[in-house]
Scaffold this active site. Structure first.
Site, PDB file in Angstrom:
ATOM      1  N   LYS A  29       0.695  -1.255   0.151  1.00 38.96           N
ATOM      2  CA  LYS A  29       0.013   0.131   0.117  1.00 38.96           C
ATOM      3  C   LYS A  29       0.974   1.295   0.112  1.00 38.96           C
ATOM      4  O   LYS A  29       0.407   2.493  -0.243  1.00 38.96           O
ATOM      5  CB  LYS A  29      -1.074  -0.047   1.122  1.00 38.96           C
ATOM      6  N   LEU A  81       8.927   0.820  -1.400  1.00 36.77           N
ATOM      7  CA  LEU A  81       8.760  -0.575  -1.076  1.00 36.77           C
ATOM      8  C   LEU A  81       9.950  -0.882   0.189  1.00 36.77           C
ATOM      9  O   LEU A  81      10.737  -0.124   0.435  1.00 36.77           O
ATOM     10  CB  LEU A  81       9.235  -1.631  -2.170  1.00 36.77           C
ATOM     11  N   GLY A  82       9.836  -1.791   1.029  1.00 35.17           N
ATOM     12  CA  GLY A  82      10.890  -2.366   1.828  1.00 35.17           C
ATOM     13  C   GLY A  82      10.208  -2.379   3.207  1.00 35.17           C
ATOM     14  O   GLY A  82      10.970  -2.780   4.294  1.00 35.17           O
ATOM     15  N   THR A  94       8.081  -1.605   6.770  1.00 35.13           N
ATOM     16  CA  THR A  94       8.474  -1.034   8.149  1.00 35.13           C
ATOM     17  C   THR A  94      10.144  -0.897   8.316  1.00 35.13           C
ATOM     18  O   THR A  94      10.395   0.331   8.607  1.00 35.13           O
ATOM     19  CB  THR A  94       7.945  -1.599   9.322  1.00 35.13           C
ATOM     20  N   GLY A 147      12.450   1.133  22.873  1.00 35.96           N
ATOM     21  CA  GLY A 147      12.669   2.308  23.723  1.00 35.96           C
ATOM     22  C   GLY A 147      14.191   2.226  24.204  1.00 35.96           C
ATOM     23  O   GLY A 147      14.295   3.667  24.419  1.00 35.96           O
ATOM     24  N   ALA A 204      13.185  -8.726  11.508  1.00 36.43           N
ATOM     25  CA  ALA A 204      13.431  -8.519   9.936  1.00 36.43           C
ATOM     26  C   ALA A 204      13.998 -10.050   9.182  1.00 36.43           C
ATOM     27  O   ALA A 204      13.658 -10.640   8.498  1.00 36.43           O
ATOM     28  CB  ALA A 204      14.157  -7.334   9.377  1.00 36.43           C
ATOM     29  N   HIS A 225      44.375 -11.224  14.866  1.00 34.88           N
ATOM     30  CA  HIS A 225      44.583 -10.367  15.865  1.00 34.88           C
ATOM     31  C   HIS A 225      45.175  -8.940  14.916  1.00 34.88           C
ATOM     32  O   HIS A 225      45.802  -8.864  13.983  1.00 34.88           O
ATOM     33  CB  HIS A 225      46.028 -11.018  16.545  1.00 34.88           C
TER      34      HIS A 225
END
Ligand code: NAI
Length: 465
Positions: free
Chosen positions: A36, A40-41, A43, A183, A314, A444
């Protein structure tokens, strides 16, 4: 009304959907995808993972410049925050990636429809004026923020992550409800940029579900950075007026702030999808139940990602999308192959600083399941690269079966924990023992040597401590 036909229609172009569409196209299915949103992609790319990581990186750089450069002998006289430029950079990152997804659809010949998709009886899907008939329909509509009783998301001073990713000014006092991933990540962003941040959490700990020792170390680090925490505090309601917001807390005085970010979880996004039309009833949590092949019980209709049970991540969603369409392609070709997922090796990461990453079981889970385990831990303070970087907070902890030595869980807090956990997840996917990790040569000086040392520590033979 134009009618279109495809082998597969994917509803939702987030990480679950667009990745599934690409894989399906690779496997020869005539594939279409509908979303909608113009970009694209999902949330993740538009208002989640990507913009939040852009702001986490920018705010981290700002904090480095203001607080940490001098330790490296870099003296800067005046540092100004240009929030609007920071936001523009974030938007640019989002645009480049969402455009990239559109490019991938084109490259893979996946037909893109824009509009709200609704399932109709008979299993065809309407998108605006179009009707799409697909042999297979994959629901990947993701999730939306949820709230708690007495806290309305319609209040202009009550925000979700979407709004908190786009503030035009730095709030003087930001209250955050919920000490989960959102949060802590967005609380960190705004604290670094100058807000007083108060995190109000219902439970007596932060990051529920993650290893308790890890959460304790993270709590200590965030407190020392200046975030205020109110644990064991149940929010009962939020009201607002011109002066800001007032958060009512059970058995405690109210908290006043300029804005409040509600980050108490997300819920599956199935509104207006027409599930009832085809006979799918979501469970009590609003999720679509599926079997191991992501089949919903309605022939030819599948679901993956945040809309089904499991962690809302995801990368979990991507794996499910791929496994699902591999199973569809196997079914179409009559072969016995197909994808599957090892849910125990899905890492979870909180992209704060220090970063926090986990894979496999926590100590609490192992105890609860009565599994005997050995533990190896190594602090970054004893790692040469962390010292050179002047970033020595945190540690690596490896939990291995007491009898077989198989790695059961890894928990890391520290710089680049999210990248370090990849090695551990891969090792676990190969059923590695802690000895396997300990015997593998790690370059290392790198932070990854702390992983090796923790693995050595499982048998009590770490070198640098
Ligand atoms: P969350 O589920 O991670 O945390 C919600 C927190 O709110 C919990 O600590 C819970 O105890 C608390 N809470 C619930 N009701 C409360 C109340 N009445 N008063 C005070 N505290 C209360 O949810 P969050 O942070 O909103 O994230 C949503 C989803 O998005 C999660 O599934 C998360 O995994 C995902 N996500 C993942 C990210 C990542 O992987 N880095 C980044 C952002 C989101």
């Amino acid at each position: 009304m134009p009618t279109h036909t495809h082998d597969l229609l994917v509803i939702g172009a987030g990480p679950a959907g667009y990745v599934a569409a690409i894989r399906a196209a690779q496997l020869g299915l005539d594939t279409a995808i509908v979303d909608k949103e113009k970009q694209l992609g999902g949330t993740c790319l538009r208002v989640g993972c990507i913009p939040s990581k852009a702001l986490l990186e920018s705010s981290h750089k700002y904090e480095d410049a203001t607080k940490h450069f001098f330790a490296h002998g870099i003296e800067v006289s005046a540092i100004d925050l240009n929030l609007s430029a920071m936001m523009k950079r974030k938007e640019k990152v989002v645009k480049s990636l969402t455009t990239g997804v559109a490019g991938l659809m084109k490259k893979n010949k996946v037909r893109v429809y824009h509009g709200h998709a609704a399932l109709t009886a008979g299993k065809s899907v309407t998108v605006g004026g179009d009707t799409i008939n697909a042999t297979h329909v994959l629901i990947a509509t993701g999730s939306v923020p949820t709230t708690i009783l007495g806290v309305s998301l319609d209040d202009p001073l009550v925000d979700t992550s979407t709004e908190a990713l786009s503030y035009e000014d730095v709030p003087e006092h930001l209250a955050v409800i919920g000490a989960g991933v959102i949060g802590l990540e967005l609380g960190s962003v705004w604290r670094r940029l100058g807000s007083k941040v108060t995190v109000i959490e219902y439970l007596d700990r932060i990051m529920p579900g993650m290893d308790a020792e890890l959460a304790k170390a993270a709590h200590k680090a965030f407190k020392s950075q200046g975030i205020d925490f109110m644990l064991g505090s149940a929010v009962q309601g939020v009201s607002s007026d011109k002066g800001g917001v007032t958060i009512d807390i059970k058995d405690a005085g109210p908290v006043k702030a300029d804005r409040v970010l509600v980050s108490v979880g997300r819920k599956p996004n199935t509104e207006g999808l027409g599930l009832d039309q085809i006979g799918i009833t979501p469970n009590q949590r609003g999720q679509i139940e599926v079997n191991g092949k992501f089949e919903t019980g309605v022939e030819g209709v599948y679901a993956v990602g945040d809309v089904i049970p499991g962690p809302m991540l995801a990368h979990k969603a991507e794996e499910e999308g791929i496994a699902c369409v591999e199973n569809i392609a196997a079914k179409v070709s009559g072969s016995s192959g197909g994808g599957h997922i090892d849910y125990n090796t899905i890492p979870s990461i909180v992209y704060t600083h220090p970063e926090i990453a986990s894979v496999g079981k926590s100590e609490e889970q192992l105890k609860e399941e009565g599994i005997d385990y050995k533990k190896g831990a190594f602090p970054f303070l004893a790692n040469g690269r962390a010292r050179a970087n002047d970033d020595t907070d945190g540690w690596v902890k490896i939990l291995a079966d007491a009898v077989t030595d198989r790695v059961l869980g890894v928990h890391i807090i520290g710089d680049s924990a999210g990248d370090l956990i990849a090695e551990c997840a891969t090792a676990m996917a190969f059923a590695a023992s802690s000895e396997d990790i300990a015997r593998a040569c790690h370059a290392h000086p790198t932070l990854s040597e702390a992983v090796k040392e923790a693995a050595l520590g499982v048998a009590g033979r770490a070198i640098h401590i």
